[in-house]
Write a protein that holds these residues in place. Structure first.
Motif, PDB file in Angstrom:
ATOM      1  N   VAL A 176       0.849  -1.191   0.000  1.00  0.00           N
ATOM      2  CA  VAL A 176       0.000   0.000   0.000  1.00  0.00           C
ATOM      3  C   VAL A 176       0.885   1.242   0.000  1.00  0.00           C
ATOM      4  O   VAL A 176       0.509   2.303  -0.463  1.00  0.00           O
TER       5      VAL A 176
ATOM      6  N   ARG B 109       0.549   0.107 -11.483  1.00  0.00           N
ATOM      7  CA  ARG B 109      -0.583  -0.096 -10.580  1.00  0.00           C
ATOM      8  C   ARG B 109      -1.257  -1.448 -10.782  1.00  0.00           C
ATOM      9  O   ARG B 109      -1.654  -2.107  -9.825  1.00  0.00           O
TER      10      ARG B 109
ATOM     11  N   ALA C 144      -1.519  -4.506  -8.088  1.00  0.00           N
ATOM     12  CA  ALA C 144      -2.822  -5.083  -7.736  1.00  0.00           C
ATOM     13  C   ALA C 144      -2.768  -6.609  -7.879  1.00  0.00           C
ATOM     14  O   ALA C 144      -3.288  -7.342  -7.020  1.00  0.00           O
TER      15      ALA C 144
ATOM     16  N   ARG D  97      -0.983  -7.927  -4.996  1.00  0.00           N
ATOM     17  CA  ARG D  97      -1.824  -7.872  -3.785  1.00  0.00           C
ATOM     18  C   ARG D  97      -2.839  -9.020  -3.750  1.00  0.00           C
ATOM     19  O   ARG D  97      -3.288  -9.426  -2.692  1.00  0.00           O
ATOM     20  N   GLN D  98      -3.206  -9.504  -4.940  1.00  0.00           N
ATOM     21  CA  GLN D  98      -4.156 -10.623  -4.986  1.00  0.00           C
ATOM     22  C   GLN D  98      -3.522 -11.901  -4.406  1.00  0.00           C
ATOM     23  O   GLN D  98      -4.236 -12.839  -4.074  1.00  0.00           O
TER      24      GLN D  98
ATOM     25  N   LEU E 198     -16.267  -4.159   5.712  1.00  0.00           N
ATOM     26  CA  LEU E 198     -17.279  -3.249   5.176  1.00  0.00           C
ATOM     27  C   LEU E 198     -18.545  -3.510   5.993  1.00  0.00           C
ATOM     28  O   LEU E 198     -19.263  -4.489   5.762  1.00  0.00           O
TER      29      LEU E 198
ATOM     30  N   MET F 188     -22.070  -4.411   4.815  1.00  0.00           N
ATOM     31  CA  MET F 188     -22.221  -5.599   3.971  1.00  0.00           C
ATOM     32  C   MET F 188     -22.306  -6.855   4.817  1.00  0.00           C
ATOM     33  O   MET F 188     -21.910  -6.868   5.978  1.00  0.00           O
TER      34      MET F 188
ATOM     35  N   LEU G   6     -15.219 -10.761  -1.207  1.00  0.00           N
ATOM     36  CA  LEU G   6     -14.615  -9.609  -1.902  1.00  0.00           C
ATOM     37  C   LEU G   6     -13.330  -9.930  -2.689  1.00  0.00           C
ATOM     38  O   LEU G   6     -13.246  -9.616  -3.885  1.00  0.00           O
ATOM     39  N   PRO G   7     -12.323 -10.560  -2.073  1.00  0.00           N
ATOM     40  CA  PRO G   7     -11.087 -10.826  -2.825  1.00  0.00           C
ATOM     41  C   PRO G   7     -11.302 -11.721  -4.049  1.00  0.00           C
ATOM     42  O   PRO G   7     -10.590 -11.597  -5.045  1.00  0.00           O
TER      43      PRO G   7
ATOM     44  N   VAL H  25     -13.026  -9.684  -6.842  1.00  0.00           N
ATOM     45  CA  VAL H  25     -12.012  -8.817  -7.452  1.00  0.00           C
ATOM     46  C   VAL H  25     -11.244  -9.587  -8.527  1.00  0.00           C
ATOM     47  O   VAL H  25     -10.854  -9.046  -9.551  1.00  0.00           O
TER      48      VAL H  25
ATOM     49  N   HIS I 127     -23.230  -4.455  -3.598  1.00  0.00           N
ATOM     50  CA  HIS I 127     -22.836  -3.737  -2.384  1.00  0.00           C
ATOM     51  C   HIS I 127     -21.351  -3.367  -2.354  1.00  0.00           C
ATOM     52  O   HIS I 127     -20.893  -2.765  -1.417  1.00  0.00           O
ATOM     53  N   GLU I 128     -20.609  -3.763  -3.385  1.00  0.00           N
ATOM     54  CA  GLU I 128     -19.166  -3.518  -3.334  1.00  0.00           C
ATOM     55  C   GLU I 128     -18.834  -2.038  -3.239  1.00  0.00           C
ATOM     56  O   GLU I 128     -17.941  -1.648  -2.527  1.00  0.00           O
TER      57      GLU I 128
ATOM     58  N   PRO J 147     -20.843   1.392  -2.383  1.00  0.00           N
ATOM     59  CA  PRO J 147     -22.151   1.933  -2.027  1.00  0.00           C
ATOM     60  C   PRO J 147     -22.425   3.261  -2.713  1.00  0.00           C
ATOM     61  O   PRO J 147     -22.666   4.264  -2.086  1.00  0.00           O
TER      62      PRO J 147
ATOM     63  N   THR K 294     -13.741   2.137   1.711  1.00  0.00           N
ATOM     64  CA  THR K 294     -14.147   0.946   0.943  1.00  0.00           C
ATOM     65  C   THR K 294     -13.191   0.737  -0.230  1.00  0.00           C
ATOM     66  O   THR K 294     -12.767  -0.380  -0.504  1.00  0.00           O
TER      67      THR K 294
ATOM     68  N   ILE L   8      -9.952  -0.682   0.880  1.00  0.00           N
ATOM     69  CA  ILE L   8     -10.064  -2.121   1.160  1.00  0.00           C
ATOM     70  C   ILE L   8     -10.073  -2.908  -0.151  1.00  0.00           C
ATOM     71  O   ILE L   8      -9.396  -3.933  -0.284  1.00  0.00           O
ATOM     72  N   LEU L   9     -10.809  -2.391  -1.122  1.00  0.00           N
ATOM     73  CA  LEU L   9     -10.837  -3.058  -2.436  1.00  0.00           C
ATOM     74  C   LEU L   9      -9.431  -3.148  -3.014  1.00  0.00           C
ATOM     75  O   LEU L   9      -9.040  -4.171  -3.584  1.00  0.00           O
ATOM     76  N   HIS L  10      -8.659  -2.086  -2.854  1.00  0.00           N
ATOM     77  CA  HIS L  10      -7.284  -2.081  -3.366  1.00  0.00           C
ATOM     78  C   HIS L  10      -6.416  -3.084  -2.620  1.00  0.00           C
ATOM     79  O   HIS L  10      -5.624  -3.794  -3.232  1.00  0.00           O
ATOM     80  N   ILE L  11      -6.600  -3.130  -1.290  1.00  0.00           N
ATOM     81  CA  ILE L  11      -5.786  -4.047  -0.488  1.00  0.00           C
ATOM     82  C   ILE L  11      -6.061  -5.502  -0.881  1.00  0.00           C
ATOM     83  O   ILE L  11      -5.147  -6.317  -0.923  1.00  0.00           O
ATOM     84  N   VAL L  12      -7.329  -5.798  -1.196  1.00  0.00           N
ATOM     85  CA  VAL L  12      -7.631  -7.188  -1.581  1.00  0.00           C
ATOM     86  C   VAL L  12      -7.296  -7.456  -3.056  1.00  0.00           C
ATOM     87  O   VAL L  12      -7.587  -8.515  -3.574  1.00  0.00           O
TER      88      VAL L  12
ATOM     89  N   ALA M  87      -7.935  -5.294  -5.902  1.00  0.00           N
ATOM     90  CA  ALA M  87      -8.742  -4.740  -7.004  1.00  0.00           C
ATOM     91  C   ALA M  87      -7.902  -3.782  -7.839  1.00  0.00           C
ATOM     92  O   ALA M  87      -7.194  -2.936  -7.303  1.00  0.00           O
TER      93      ALA M  87
ATOM     94  N   VAL N 176      -5.408   6.783  -4.201  1.00  0.00           N
ATOM     95  CA  VAL N 176      -4.871   5.604  -3.459  1.00  0.00           C
ATOM     96  C   VAL N 176      -3.713   4.965  -4.207  1.00  0.00           C
ATOM     97  O   VAL N 176      -3.579   5.109  -5.390  1.00  0.00           O
TER      98      VAL N 176
END
Lengths: 232, 304
Positions: free
Chosen positions: A59, A79, A83, A86-87, A99, A102, A110-111, A114, B11-12, B14, B208, B211-215, B217, B304
């Motif tokens: 990050v 980038r 990413a 990170r996956q 979240l 959710m 989520l992962p 993605v 919901h990914e 909002p 959010t 978090i998407l980036h960390i996982v 995305a 980000v």
């Protein structure tokens, strides 16, 4: 160093400096972590554990030096490449970073979403994992309604759902009692046994003495790697 | 498999069903209403100007003023004689396809907006008219024709419509330019609204997004989620804007026809023009989708 020194370095820091707003918190970090290793990052509060960790889970970029993760130089990665890297990484945060609006299912899925995995496969994996973390009865619950312990298990499930090569955890036992802390640690050990590289940032001395693994100690802006069994 | 799990993906981010979205639905609907109305005006003026242009190059009018006798009464026979001479003269000019004498009924129809339809035309000093149709791409020397006609009768003159129609066409062109400027302005304001709305939504949902980036995305994953939401906004707003605009266009068209003016009757919308209007929701969908996609991709690089 650990007995796994011959294995290729999954994380390699060469004279790395990292910090915020032009002020480096850590300098000249020279550490290589082998694939499949288990490492604690220790140090006093404010020593830079979270900063180092956030750089390792990609990050944050180093301000100086070379950081290689999975053999790729992070400084020169675009980038999309970052990413993709990170996956292959799972992160468990101290504050869970779920979240809240959710469901448990959506958070853990989520992962995989993605990565564009088919929903049927996602469902199969999430249900399987929820049984492992004993949360299958809470699958449809909104995360905001869960207890601290339950949230932590959701956070761990989300971190491991994509079977990461590296798992990072930032103070995972910081907000749970000793029984749950031990349970969590056993879970991390299990993951490490199946080949996942585990890196845990903690200031819990009891934890690092109970589980005898190598550790990176942060002190006065420097980082030093101590092998297992050998103590300062 | 439970359906609510399958649709969980919504919901990914909002970004929908919140205040920003509702605001965007309303705003974009208004923009699309304006866009459709102005687009219709633009196409109607374009069609009208096209018809005028066709008229300029397609025909001329020759008028023969009535000849009066010693008692200041119209000498119908003499006027008719002069008219026939001019008709024959015009017919032999190369570039002329057809010469048609307008009878009293036709002239009365032309004059009816001013004099009504119950007037005895023979008593009025109204000129006799010849409608001269030209061959395509015909180039006439109007000065020479005028000289030739004057030798036959001093009462004949040519109205090649060019001067006044040119003025009208200039007017129509300026209207078209204004309409085009309004269209571009609506499109630009719409783009700015989408840009700021997407940026606001990104700022609101920054945790959010992180978090998407960390996982793992990629930027395009997040951008696609936004594009999907904005595509919905674009389509819905496009349909609402169209539904609101069509009655207005038809109403204006109806009033235009009811004026009975030959000039305005050319301002009709062809079926092709209507097809373009009907496609505006699709345009709105694509426009909102691409603008939001581009905005999110560019913004994420800085955020980000």
């Amino acid at each position: 160093m650990t007995e796994a020194t011959e294995l290729p370095a999954i994380i390699d820091l060469q004279n790395v400096a990292v910090g915020y707003d032009g002020v480096d918190i850590l300098n000249n970090v020279q550490i290589a972590l082998q694939s499949g290793s288990f490492t604690f990052i220790t140090g006093r509060s404010g020593a830079g554990k979270t900063t180092l960790l956030s750089m390792l889970y990609l990050v944050k970029k180093p301000s100086k030096g070379i950081l290689k993760v999975f053999g790729q130089n992070v400084n020169f990665s675009n980038r999309d490449t970052l990413a993709e890297m990170r996956q292959r990484i799972g992160v468990v945060f101290q504050d869970f970073r779920l979240l809240e609006n959710m469901s448990v299912y959506d958070n853990i899925a989520l992962p995989l979403r993605v990565r564009g995995m088919p929903e049927k496969e996602i469902y199969r994996r999430v249900v399987e994992l929820l049984q492992w973390v004993e949360l299958h009865k809470s699958i449809y619950k909104q995360c905001s309604t869960l207890s601290g312990g339950e949230k932590q298990r959701v956070a761990i499930a989300r971190a491991v759902i994509n079977r990461p090569d590296i798992l990072f955890a930032d103070e995972p036992t910081g907000s749970v009692d000793s029984e749950i802390a031990n349970k969590l640690m056993r879970l991390f050990v299990e993951l490490n046994k199946v080949g996942t590289t585990v890196i845990i940032a903690t200031h819990n001395e009891q934890l690092t003495s109970t589980y005898n693994y190598q550790r990176i100690d942060l002190h006065n802006g420097t980082a030093k790697l101590y092998p297992a069994l050998q103590r300062i | 498999m439970r359906r609510d799990l399958l649709i969980g993906q919504k919901h990914e981010v909002p970004a929908e069903d919140n205040d920003t979205s509702i605001f965007m639905y309303v705003l974009t609907s208004i923009y699309m209403y304006l866009f459709v109305v102005v687009l219709a005006i633009f196409m109607a003026i374009n069609s009208m100007a096209g018809n005028w242009e066709k008229d300029i190059t397609g025909s001329i009018t020759v008028q023969v003023s009535p000849i009066e006798d010693a008692n200041k009464h119209i000498d119908v026979a003499k006027t008719k004689e002069q008219l026939n001479k001019v008709e024959q003269f015009m017919e032999q000019i190369s570039g002329v396809e057809e010469v048609q004498v307008l009878d009293d009924a036709a002239i009365q129809k032309l004059m009816s907006p001013w004099i009504g339809s119950k007037v005895d035309m023979s008593t009025l000093p109204i000129p006799q008219l010849l409608d001269v149709r030209l061959k395509p791409d015909a180039e006439l020397n109007y000065d020479e024709i005028t000289r030739g006609m004057k030798q036959l009768t001093p009462n004949a003159s040519i109205d090649n419509h060019r001067l006044w129609l040119n003025r009208l066409i200039k007017f129509a062109t300026s209207l078209k330019t204004i309409a085009l400027a309004i269209l571009l302005m609506v499109v630009a304001i719409c783009a700015f609204s989408i840009y700021y709305s997407a940026r606001t939504s990104l700022n609101i949902n920054i945790e959010t997004i992180k978090i998407l980036h960390i996982v793992g995305a990629k930027d395009k994953f997040v951008a696609k989620l936004y594009a999907k939401n904005y595509a919905k906004i674009g389509l819905f707003s496009g349909i609402i804007g169209l539904l609101a605009a069509v009655p207005c266009i038809m109403l204006v068209g109806k009033y235009g026809i009811s004026t009975g003016s030959g000039l305005l009757s050319g301002a009709s919308l062809s079926s092709a023009a209507w097809s373009v209007i009907m496609l505006t929701p699709l345009f709105s969908l694509c426009y909102a989708m691409f603008t939001s996609y581009w905005t999110v991709r560019k913004s994420l690089e800085k955020m980000v």
